[in-house]
Design a protein around this motif. Structure first.
Motif, PDB file in Angstrom:
ATOM      1  N   ALA A   1       0.829  -1.208   0.000  1.00 23.57           N
ATOM      2  CA  ALA A   1       0.000   0.000   0.000  1.00 23.57           C
ATOM      3  C   ALA A   1       0.862   1.255   0.000  1.00 23.57           C
TER       4      ALA A   1
ATOM      5  N   GLU B   1       1.088   4.179  -2.856  1.00 24.54           N
ATOM      6  CA  GLU B   1       0.876   5.590  -2.523  1.00 24.54           C
ATOM      7  C   GLU B   1       2.062   6.449  -2.946  1.00 24.54           C
TER       8      GLU B   1
ATOM      9  N   LEU C   1      -1.235  -6.961  -3.762  1.00 20.53           N
ATOM     10  CA  LEU C   1      -2.046  -6.558  -2.617  1.00 20.53           C
ATOM     11  C   LEU C   1      -3.412  -7.228  -2.664  1.00 20.53           C
TER      12      LEU C   1
ATOM     13  N   ARG D   1      -5.880   0.394   4.887  1.00 25.27           N
ATOM     14  CA  ARG D   1      -6.491   1.590   4.295  1.00 25.27           C
ATOM     15  C   ARG D   1      -6.166   2.837   5.116  1.00 25.27           C
TER      16      ARG D   1
ATOM     17  N   LEU E   1      -5.931   3.075  -3.205  1.00 20.13           N
ATOM     18  CA  LEU E   1      -5.959   1.615  -3.082  1.00 20.13           C
ATOM     19  C   LEU E   1      -7.266   1.022  -3.592  1.00 20.13           C
TER      20      LEU E   1
END
Length: 247
Positions: A194, A198, A216, A230, A239
């Motif tokens: 994640a 990002e 993922l 999250r 995501l």
């Protein structure tokens, strides 16, 4: 005659170097700061106020390069940092149509639970907003109490939140995933992927995002673990293709 004493009622106002008065005025005004003093002759002096603090500017020394972002800076100690970040990003969206996350000026991303963020002004000064009760025992460079991928994640957090070096954080996470990904717990793998998604999105380097997203998506997570992943990114929408909101 009353004796005058030193009393703990001081007020310190930072005096920052200014490369461009026009750009500095435009930026802080866009964030909602009031201009309390403005002059360019016979010398440059600007003063701004927002909430209960002030920023003042004078002429930068000859040869100062704002691109190097080593011009100057200051710390703003606050009770809670999240409201400040929210106010500034909302103002940026209103003024610029987006949150300025690259170049100068910009604001660093803010993750839930973080204790600081930075604003870099047009002259390359860094204004750091820090929670007043930030833990005094922060370990810079990865906690010695952690091992494997957990330590890599902690090191990347330091690089991102305290050194504002997204590229170094991306390299550390990518390398750490190769070294420890096969043996790390599923939630640590997911947190790393994640963060890579990002950071790559923020740096506009999208080539590997689909691969990381597919990895993922393939990880089996409990509902609390999905929520944890999250919440670990500043904008969970990045995501969404691989970790949609169950709600």
């Amino acid at each position: 005659m009353t004796k005058e004493l030193v009393r703990p009622t001081e007020t310190v106002v930072p005096l920052l170097p200014c490369v461009s008065a026009e750009e500095t005025l435009a930026f802080w005004r866009s964030l909602g700061f009031a201009v309390t003093w403005q002059q360019t002759r016979p010398y440059l002096y600007l003063a701004f106020r927002w909430s209960g603090f002030e920023l003042h500017y004078g002429s930068a020394a000859p040869g100062v390069d704002p691109v190097a972002e080593q011009t100057g800076g200051c710390l703003v100690m606050v009770d809670a940092v999240a409201p400040y970040h929210a106010a500034f990003t909302e103002a940026m969206r209103g003024a610029y149509g987006k949150v300025l996350a690259k170049g100068r000026p910009r604001i660093t991303r803010f993750r839930p639970g973080a204790s600081r963020f930075s604003v870099v002004d047009p002259s390359g000064n860094t204004i750091v907003f820090i929670r007043r009760d930030e833990p005094p025992d922060l370990e810079y460079g990865g906690s010695s109490r952690l091992v494997g991928l957990a330590r890599v994640l902690d090191n990347a957090r330091i690089l991102r939140e305290f050194k504002s070096d997204d590229r170094a954080a991306l390299r550390a996470l990518n390398s750490g995933l190769r070294r420890h990904g096969d043996t790390a717990p599923a939630v640590e793998q997911a947190l790393t992927l994640a963060a890579l998604i990002e950071l790559s999105t923020a740096l506009e380097e999208h080539e590997r995002v689909p691969d990381w997203g597919a990895r993922l998506q393939a990880i089996r997570l409990t509902t609390p673990e999905r929520d944890q992943v999250r919440e670990a990114v500043a904008d969970p929408a990045v995501l969404e293709p691989w970790l949609p909101d169950a709600g």
